[in-house]
Design an enzyme around this catalytic site. Sequence first.
Site, short mmCIF file in Angstrom:
data_model
loop_
_atom_site.label_atom_id
_atom_site.label_comp_id
_atom_site.label_asym_id
_atom_site.label_seq_id
_atom_site.Cartn_x
_atom_site.Cartn_y
_atom_site.Cartn_z
N LYS A 1 0.84 -1.19 0.00
CA LYS A 1 0.00 0.00 0.00
C LYS A 1 0.88 1.25 0.00
CE LYS A 1 -0.43 0.07 5.05
NZ LYS A 1 -1.34 0.10 6.20
N TYR B 1 16.73 29.36 9.14
CA TYR B 1 15.56 30.16 9.52
C TYR B 1 15.34 30.14 11.02
CZ TYR B 1 14.14 30.44 4.61
OH TYR B 1 14.08 30.69 3.27
#
Length: 356
Positions: A35, A253
């Site tokens: 899956k 950042y």
Amino acid sequence: MSRPVMASLNLDALRHNLHIVRRAAPASRVWSVVKANAYGHGLDRVWNALGTTDGFALLNIEEAILLRERGWKGPILMLEGFFHADELPLFDQYRLTTSLHSNWQVKALANAKLAAPLDVYLKMNSGMNRLGFAPERVQTLWQQLRAIPNVGDLTLMAHFADADKPGGVSEPMQRIEQAAEGLACRRSLANSAATLWHPETHCDWVRPGIILYGASPSGQWQDIAASGLRPVMSLKSQIIGIQTLQRGACVGYGSRYRAQGEQRIGIVAGGYADGYPRHAPDGTPVLVEGVRTGTVGTVSMDMLAVDLTPCPEAGIGSPVELWGEEIKIDDVASASGTVGYELMSALAPRVPVVTV
């Protein structure tokens, strides 16, 4: 040359891991769970390496059809069954085994016009409380399904929420045994964790997922370190920039990381838009030039920074392993507060993938 970040898939490791599963559950048949596009590895890339499996288990009918079109003639189990009654003609055409977990599915299957009966997995809720019928309904439903002409072979299916814990299958197994008392039925119960650690759950079919791809169902690599399982996916890149920081200088950042002294920093082509976890903290393990080091600062969309103190020879173009053979995906995931499942399945489409 294109941007250097790249994923490689070791298909020999995938074959090897299937062998480990068979060794762990020698009396059981194997549903290889593919899956989520084979846990991010790419179903079309890897299914053939699992060609000795007994069956494939997945969710999307498009992926089931892909397997049939590629030549797979063996069983395919749809783990959540059909989502709409009008999908049943495709289940019939492509000979898919359906799970049943809801009353409407039972009714839809009974009313469908099929060329031949479909094999069915009756899903029991053993305590996880996602999908499945209550244990007290199993006996009645079993007899009801036996009377429906559209139902072929019938198997009892359940799932475990805590199979990665020592006693995690005890209560669910009691519920299953009580619910199935007197029924001569095939069973499919074991997920990856149960396949490795709870042989009493193996029964007729096991359903390994994450362990096929070489990561731990517990999220901790040390739990499978002695199993012989090997990582299939490696995410690699290169150093594309070097910065020499002075004491107090920041990286990335938000200026989360500040150098405690003069420090050499490498900038790696790879960030959260490639599938690397943005919330990875300082010190998340990375391999540079074969030397283990750690990340520093906030991961950017396209880049991340690593401490080059342990590897003074590193420079522009130095190879970096973000996860793979040496840096286990479970260790990166654990440091980042997630699991290897998420990192695998989050590999971004922009990352080139090669098979080895």
